[in-house]
Motif scaffolding. Structure first.
Motif, PDB file in Angstrom:
ATOM      1  N   ASP A   1       7.582   9.081  49.422  1.00 42.32           N
ATOM      2  CA  ASP A   1       7.978   8.472  50.690  1.00 42.32           C
ATOM      3  C   ASP A   1       7.076   7.276  50.943  1.00 42.32           C
ATOM      4  OD1 ASP A   1       8.965   7.832  53.126  1.00 42.32           O
ATOM      5  OD2 ASP A   1       8.076   9.531  54.200  1.00 42.32           O
ATOM      6  N   SER A   2       7.680   6.068  51.032  1.00 45.75           N
ATOM      7  CA  SER A   2       6.918   4.834  51.262  1.00 45.75           C
ATOM      8  C   SER A   2       7.345   4.143  52.537  1.00 45.75           C
ATOM      9  CB  SER A   2       7.094   3.876  50.071  1.00 45.75           C
ATOM     10  OG  SER A   2       8.463   3.551  49.893  1.00 45.75           O
ATOM     11  N   SER A   3       7.831   4.906  53.522  1.00 52.37           N
ATOM     12  CA  SER A   3       8.290   4.312  54.775  1.00 52.37           C
ATOM     13  C   SER A   3       7.134   3.880  55.660  1.00 52.37           C
ATOM     14  CB  SER A   3       9.181   5.308  55.530  1.00 52.37           C
ATOM     15  OG  SER A   3       8.459   6.515  55.796  1.00 52.37           O
ATOM     16  N   GLY A   4       5.946   4.411  55.477  1.00 49.12           N
ATOM     17  CA  GLY A   4       4.805   4.058  56.300  1.00 49.12           C
ATOM     18  C   GLY A   4       3.899   3.060  55.617  1.00 49.12           C
ATOM     19  N   ARG A   5       2.597   3.096  55.994  1.00 55.02           N
ATOM     20  CA  ARG A   5       1.625   2.180  55.406  1.00 55.02           C
ATOM     21  C   ARG A   5       1.135   2.650  54.047  1.00 55.02           C
ATOM     22  NH1 ARG A   5      -0.702  -1.537  58.687  1.00 55.02           N
ATOM     23  NH2 ARG A   5      -2.587  -1.468  57.403  1.00 55.02           N
ATOM     24  N   GLU A   6       1.512   3.865  53.660  1.00 56.86           N
ATOM     25  CA  GLU A   6       1.100   4.399  52.375  1.00 56.86           C
ATOM     26  C   GLU A   6       2.262   5.137  51.719  1.00 56.86           C
ATOM     27  OE1 GLU A   6      -2.114   6.973  53.379  1.00 56.86           O
ATOM     28  OE2 GLU A   6      -0.790   8.599  54.038  1.00 56.86           O
ATOM     29  N   THR A   7       2.179   5.293  50.416  1.00 56.49           N
ATOM     30  CA  THR A   7       3.194   6.019  49.650  1.00 56.49           C
ATOM     31  C   THR A   7       2.613   7.383  49.276  1.00 56.49           C
ATOM     32  OG1 THR A   7       4.062   3.947  48.765  1.00 56.49           O
ATOM     33  CG2 THR A   7       4.673   5.964  47.626  1.00 56.49           C
ATOM     34  N   HIS A   8       3.297   8.444  49.702  1.00 57.75           N
ATOM     35  CA  HIS A   8       2.808   9.799  49.437  1.00 57.75           C
ATOM     36  C   HIS A   8       3.969  10.680  49.009  1.00 57.75           C
ATOM     37  CE1 HIS A   8       4.326   9.985  53.574  1.00 57.75           C
ATOM     38  NE2 HIS A   8       4.523  11.290  53.347  1.00 57.75           N
ATOM     39  N   CYS A   9       3.629  11.800  48.397  1.00 52.33           N
ATOM     40  CA  CYS A   9       4.628  12.768  47.946  1.00 52.33           C
ATOM     41  C   CYS A   9       4.999  13.701  49.085  1.00 52.33           C
ATOM     42  CB  CYS A   9       4.081  13.560  46.759  1.00 52.33           C
ATOM     43  SG  CYS A   9       5.238  14.819  46.117  1.00 52.33           S
ATOM     44  N   GLU A  10       6.292  13.940  49.241  1.00 51.07           N
ATOM     45  CA  GLU A  10       6.751  14.814  50.308  1.00 51.07           C
ATOM     46  C   GLU A  10       6.465  16.292  50.010  1.00 51.07           C
ATOM     47  OE1 GLU A  10      10.854  14.016  50.852  1.00 51.07           O
ATOM     48  OE2 GLU A  10      10.534  12.030  51.786  1.00 51.07           O
ATOM     49  N   ASN A  11       6.243  16.648  48.733  1.00 49.08           N
ATOM     50  CA  ASN A  11       6.022  18.049  48.366  1.00 49.08           C
ATOM     51  C   ASN A  11       4.536  18.412  48.403  1.00 49.08           C
ATOM     52  OD1 ASN A  11       8.772  18.233  47.992  1.00 49.08           O
ATOM     53  ND2 ASN A  11       8.647  17.791  45.797  1.00 49.08           N
ATOM     54  N   CYS A  12       3.723  17.703  47.610  1.00 53.74           N
ATOM     55  CA  CYS A  12       2.311  18.054  47.514  1.00 53.74           C
ATOM     56  C   CYS A  12       1.406  17.181  48.362  1.00 53.74           C
ATOM     57  CB  CYS A  12       1.848  17.989  46.058  1.00 53.74           C
ATOM     58  SG  CYS A  12       1.962  16.338  45.314  1.00 53.74           S
ATOM     59  N   GLY A  13       1.930  16.077  48.920  1.00 54.21           N
ATOM     60  CA  GLY A  13       1.123  15.204  49.774  1.00 54.21           C
ATOM     61  C   GLY A  13       0.233  14.243  49.041  1.00 54.21           C
ATOM     62  N   LEU A  14       0.408  14.053  47.740  1.00 56.89           N
ATOM     63  CA  LEU A  14      -0.422  13.141  46.979  1.00 56.89           C
ATOM     64  C   LEU A  14      -0.146  11.695  47.401  1.00 56.89           C
ATOM     65  CD1 LEU A  14      -2.407  12.596  44.620  1.00 56.89           C
ATOM     66  CD2 LEU A  14      -0.394  12.459  43.126  1.00 56.89           C
ATOM     67  N   VAL A  15      -1.207  10.961  47.707  1.00 59.12           N
ATOM     68  CA  VAL A  15      -1.091   9.546  48.073  1.00 59.12           C
ATOM     69  C   VAL A  15      -1.206   8.712  46.805  1.00 59.12           C
ATOM     70  CG1 VAL A  15      -2.069   7.651  49.406  1.00 59.12           C
ATOM     71  CG2 VAL A  15      -2.067   9.970  50.356  1.00 59.12           C
ATOM     72  N   THR A  16      -0.137   8.016  46.473  1.00 57.33           N
ATOM     73  CA  THR A  16      -0.108   7.196  45.256  1.00 57.33           C
ATOM     74  C   THR A  16      -0.431   5.729  45.520  1.00 57.33           C
ATOM     75  OG1 THR A  16       2.268   6.814  45.509  1.00 57.33           O
ATOM     76  CG2 THR A  16       1.580   8.743  44.213  1.00 57.33           C
ATOM     77  N   GLU A  17      -0.221   5.247  46.737  1.00 66.29           N
ATOM     78  CA  GLU A  17      -0.486   3.844  47.058  1.00 66.29           C
ATOM     79  C   GLU A  17      -0.737   3.726  48.549  1.00 66.29           C
ATOM     80  OE1 GLU A  17       1.508  -0.612  46.387  1.00 66.29           O
ATOM     81  OE2 GLU A  17       2.608   1.217  45.853  1.00 66.29           O
ATOM     82  N   GLN A  18      -1.687   2.879  48.920  1.00 68.56           N
ATOM     83  CA  GLN A  18      -2.009   2.688  50.323  1.00 68.56           C
ATOM     84  C   GLN A  18      -2.274   1.208  50.592  1.00 68.56           C
ATOM     85  OE1 GLN A  18      -5.531   4.893  51.281  1.00 68.56           O
ATOM     86  NE2 GLN A  18      -6.812   3.853  49.726  1.00 68.56           N
ATOM     87  N   ASP A  19      -2.322   0.885  51.912  1.00 69.40           N
ATOM     88  CA  ASP A  19      -2.538  -0.505  52.350  1.00 69.40           C
ATOM     89  C   ASP A  19      -1.533  -1.447  51.701  1.00 69.40           C
ATOM     90  OD1 ASP A  19      -4.665   0.392  53.846  1.00 69.40           O
ATOM     91  OD2 ASP A  19      -6.141  -0.023  52.258  1.00 69.40           O
ATOM     92  N   GLN A  20      -0.244  -1.111  51.857  1.00 67.77           N
ATOM     93  CA  GLN A  20       0.804  -1.941  51.272  1.00 67.77           C
ATOM     94  C   GLN A  20       0.962  -3.232  52.071  1.00 67.77           C
ATOM     95  OE1 GLN A  20       4.367   0.325  51.028  1.00 67.77           O
ATOM     96  NE2 GLN A  20       3.457   1.999  49.839  1.00 67.77           N
ATOM     97  N   LEU A  21       1.410  -4.254  51.383  1.00 66.57           N
ATOM     98  CA  LEU A  21       1.650  -5.555  51.998  1.00 66.57           C
ATOM     99  C   LEU A  21       3.132  -5.727  52.273  1.00 66.57           C
ATOM    100  CD1 LEU A  21      -0.627  -7.883  49.830  1.00 66.57           C
ATOM    101  CD2 LEU A  21      -1.153  -6.840  52.033  1.00 66.57           C
ATOM    102  N   ASP A  22       3.447  -6.254  53.453  1.00 64.58           N
ATOM    103  CA  ASP A  22       4.828  -6.537  53.804  1.00 64.58           C
ATOM    104  C   ASP A  22       5.147  -7.966  53.385  1.00 64.58           C
ATOM    105  OD1 ASP A  22       7.355  -6.583  54.794  1.00 64.58           O
ATOM    106  OD2 ASP A  22       6.791  -6.523  56.912  1.00 64.58           O
ATOM    107  N   HIS A  23       6.027  -8.114  52.407  1.00 64.55           N
ATOM    108  CA  HIS A  23       6.404  -9.440  51.897  1.00 64.55           C
ATOM    109  C   HIS A  23       7.631 -10.011  52.611  1.00 64.55           C
ATOM    110  CE1 HIS A  23       3.585  -9.117  48.530  1.00 64.55           C
ATOM    111  NE2 HIS A  23       3.978  -7.839  48.427  1.00 64.55           N
ATOM    112  N   GLY A  24       8.013  -9.429  53.704  1.00 63.53           N
ATOM    113  CA  GLY A  24       9.180  -9.917  54.428  1.00 63.53           C
ATOM    114  C   GLY A  24       8.858 -11.148  55.256  1.00 63.53           C
TER     115      GLY A  24
END
Length: 299
Positions: A25-48
């Motif tokens: 799930d990457s809808s917020g400021r970080e990308t995490h797993c919905e099952n185990c909660g592992l954070v794979t990416e954080q502090d994403q940049l909005d290129h819009g």
């Protein structure tokens, strides 16, 4: 939601969690797993896009808008001057050298340098004439088109800039060549040469000036107040002179002759010398058109 954000979410969902293979799930400021909660990416940049809105909930920011008055559309940056006393002389000399090299790097060729010089001259002339921003942008676009069409080869950049400003002023209102030549850095012949070339090669939509258009300008430039009835009578004479086949010539001279005739019939002290001073027309020219209007127009 921007298209870049949607593509990021779809890519994250298709990739899966590296730990358990679950959905990311990457809808917020970080990308995490919905099952185990592992954070794979954080502090994403909005290129819009970041345009500004006046709604506080959707307020965003952006840089300066593009402008046609700059050779690089206004997208370049400048290195500020180091005026602080805390900077050492060695650091100050280094910043000055970086500022000089950065200024040279803005121009990739001699053509860009000439374009920057010409657009700067366009801005200077338009500012001296107190023209609007739209006239500056129109003149800058015209100068850029003339350079792309190789119309400035063998001609001065100052003459091309003055001709571009004169053509833009003619498209938006009334202006004389003498007015532009007073603030230009070249002679009248150079401006006329470039203007005629632009007019033929670029097919400019220059409107034809009529004597009726010059009456209001002459009245506003006179040192004395012109009565409304005199102005109205001068407009009627100028309109009848335009429709007549016998009176045909320069519109400012016909308008000046119509204004003098209207002032004489209304017993106002409006001499030919008074009208000729702000208009830069010889009194003999006004006398010539005044006599023709009196002979062919006035019953």
């Amino acid at each position: 939601m921007s298209s870049q954000t949607v593509q990021t979410e779809l890519f994250a969902a298709a990739q899966g969690c590296p730990e358990c293979g679950g959905t990311l799930d990457s809808s917020g400021r970080e990308t995490h797993c919905e099952n185990c909660g592992l954070v794979t990416e954080q502090d994403q940049l909005d290129h819009g896009p970041e345009w500004r809105t006046f709604n506080r909930e959707e307020q965003k920011r952006t840089g300066a808008p593009r402008t046609a008055t700059r050779h690089d559309q206004g997208l370049s940056t400048n290195i500020g001057s180091a005026e602080s006393s805390d900077i050492s002389p060695r650091r100050r000399r280094r910043l000055a050298r970086q500022r000089r090299l950065h200024g040279r790097s803005k121009y990739s060729s001699k053509r860009d340098r000439n374009l920057a010089h010409g657009l700067g001259e366009v801005r200077r002339i338009a500012s001296a004439l107190s023209e609007s921003r739209s006239v500056k942008e129109q003149a800058s676009t015209l100068f850029r088109e003339a350079q792309d069409a190789d119309l400035l080869i063998g001609r001065s950049i100052e003459g091309g800039a003055a001709a571009a400003v004169y053509a833009s002023c003619r498209c938006n209102g009334l202006v004389t060549m003498d007015t532009v030549a007073d603030v230009a850095r070249c002679s009248d012949s150079h401006i006329w040469n470039c203007y005629r070339t632009f007019l033929m090669e670029l097919e400019l939509p220059i409107p034809v000036s009529l004597p009726v258009d010059w009456v209001a300008r002459i009245c506003s430039d006179l040192p004395l107040d012109v009565a409304p009835e005199v102005r109205q009578q001068a407009l009627e004479l100028a309109e009848r002179a335009t429709e007549s086949a016998e009176v045909n010539g320069r519109p400012d001279g016909v308008a000046a002759g119509a204004l003098y005739l209207a002032g004489r019939e209304s017993d106002i002290r409006l001499t030919q010398a008074t009208i000729s001073e702000p208009l830069d027309v010889h009194p003999e020219t006004i006398r010539q058109w005044f006599q023709q209007i009196e002979e062919h127009i006035v019953d």
